[in-house]
Structure formats: structure tokens, C-alpha cells
Scaffold this active site. Structure first.
Site, short mmCIF file in Angstrom:
data_model
loop_
_atom_site.label_atom_id
_atom_site.label_comp_id
_atom_site.label_asym_id
_atom_site.label_seq_id
_atom_site.Cartn_x
_atom_site.Cartn_y
_atom_site.Cartn_z
N ASP A 133 2.00 58.26 12.21
CA ASP A 133 0.73 58.15 12.90
C ASP A 133 0.56 56.72 13.37
OD1 ASP A 133 0.20 60.77 12.13
OD2 ASP A 133 -0.91 60.16 10.35
N ASP A 135 -1.98 53.82 12.93
CA ASP A 135 -3.13 53.38 12.14
C ASP A 135 -3.65 52.08 12.72
OD1 ASP A 135 -3.06 55.40 10.00
OD2 ASP A 135 -1.14 54.48 9.50
#
Length: 206
Positions: A133, A135
Site C-alpha cells: 500500500d 502509506d
């Protein structure tokens, strides 16, 4: 030296780490490969910084302390955002990070990448994968209303990669997505004393 949660600290040797428990075997290998730790959210002792060591696997995380005197270099998320070294990387995740950067800058936000993306940018070592992901942290500032949060959240969802945003306030942090739908209700607020439910207000500004 003023340090904030998510700052990356470069140091010289794994022997500089201070811990009440034995270091896992992977820690020495990880530090030898990339001598960086991240400042974690915890109570600070005199001259010691609470830090976290990350290994190649998701479950490989180790909490320790580092003496301020052993810090060679400090790299902040904001610094990484300003340097924009992701433009030199052809990985797809960094193409998405450029889109995130444009959105953040359009709103004149004080922000920066953290997690595996931030670590790779700071250390130069490959830590992101195809399943990673993005972040990021945004420093909570005056005028950052739930309406703006909703707008940013909607734009971020247009990316094909998940973008997880944490808002950093004066004494803790909270999720952008939770704040966007809070409508004045309490959200989960992460502090050095642990999580608590709290209504976010102007008093939480940095």
C-alpha cells in the site's frame, strides 16, 4: 533535536540499539542491509528515542531504543515529499505516489510518505512489493475540515493501489477516512498512552 513519529533515523551499527529483550536474528541482517529505524509512538526516556526495526516480512517488526547521540541522520516524511526521488523509480507504486503528491500539493498540505514506500525512498533499498500500500501522513492544520477530508478520500480511492492516510496532530494521530465520516463524533485517537476515542478539534492542531 526535535523528532516526530515516522521520522527515519540512520545510525551505524546494530549494537547501537537498546532493548530489554534479545534481538531477533533477522534484526542484525536487516540493519546490516539498511541501517535505518523509524521513530515510533511511545513515551520518551532521557536521551533515548523509541524506534522500530522493520524486517523483510510483515510480521518482522521489533521495538527498541536508540540513543540520540548515535543518530547519524534524520529523514522526515516531509523531506521525502519535497525531494520527490520517486520520479527516478519506474515501479508502478511510485507512479501512483506522484498522483498522491499532486493531490496533496493542490491542497497545500504538509505531508510525506511513510511505511515501506518511505523506507525505500530514504534507504535506497527495495522494500515495496506489488502488494504494498501507499502509506502517508498529513500534519493536521487549521482549516482541514471533514469536507476537505472527504474530498481527498474520494480522490485517493480513484487510485488502483490502496492509500492509507494518517493525520498527525499535536498529541496523537487519527485516520483520515474515519475523520472524513465523523461528523463531529469521536474518532480513534492514537497516543503514547494508547488509543482513545476523541472528538477532533482546533486544540489538536500542531
Amino acid at each position: 533535536m526535535e523528532l516526530n513519529t515516522h521520522d527515519l533515523l540512520e545510525f551505524e551499527s546494530v549494537t547501537d540499539l537498546i532493548s530489554n529483550s534479545p534481538l531477533p536474528e533477522w534484526v542484525e541482517t536487516s540493519i546490516a542491509n539498511a541501517p535505518f529505524v523509524v521513530v515510533r509512538r511511545a513515551k520518551v526516556s532521557e536521551g533515548l528515542v523509541p524506534v522500530g526495526v522493520r524486517g523483510p516480512k510483515r510480521n518482522e517488526r521489533f521495538a527498541a531504543f536508540l540513543s540520540v547521540e548515535q543518530i547519524v541522520r534524520r529523514i522526515t516524511p516531509e523531506q521525502l515529499a519535497q525531494e520527490r526521488k520517486w520520479n527516478d523509480n519506474s515501479k508502478e507504486i511510485f507512479n501512483y505516489l506522484e498522483r498522491v503528491s499532486k493531490l496533496m500539493n493542490n491542497h497545500s498540505l504538509n505531508w510525506g510518505p511513510v511505511g515501506s514506500v518511505g523506507f525505500e525512498l530514504a534507504s535506497g533499498k527495495e522494500t515495496t512489493t506489488k502488494s504494498s500500500d501507499i502509506d502517508i501522513v498529513i500534519r493536521f492544520s487549521k482549516g482541514f475540515t471533514t469536507s476537505i477530508a472527504k474530498e481527498i478520500e474520494a480522490e485517493l480511492k480513484k487510485n488502483q493501489v490502496r492509500v492509507d492516510v494518517q493525520m498527525e496532530a499535536m498529541k496523537g494521530a487519527f485516520s483520515l477516512s474515519e475523520y472524513a465520516t465523523s461528523e463531529g463524533q469521536p474518532v480513534l485517537f492514537r497516543t503514547v498512552d494508547g488509543p482513545m476515542l476523541k472528538r477532533i478539534s482546533i486544540h489538536d492542531l500542531r
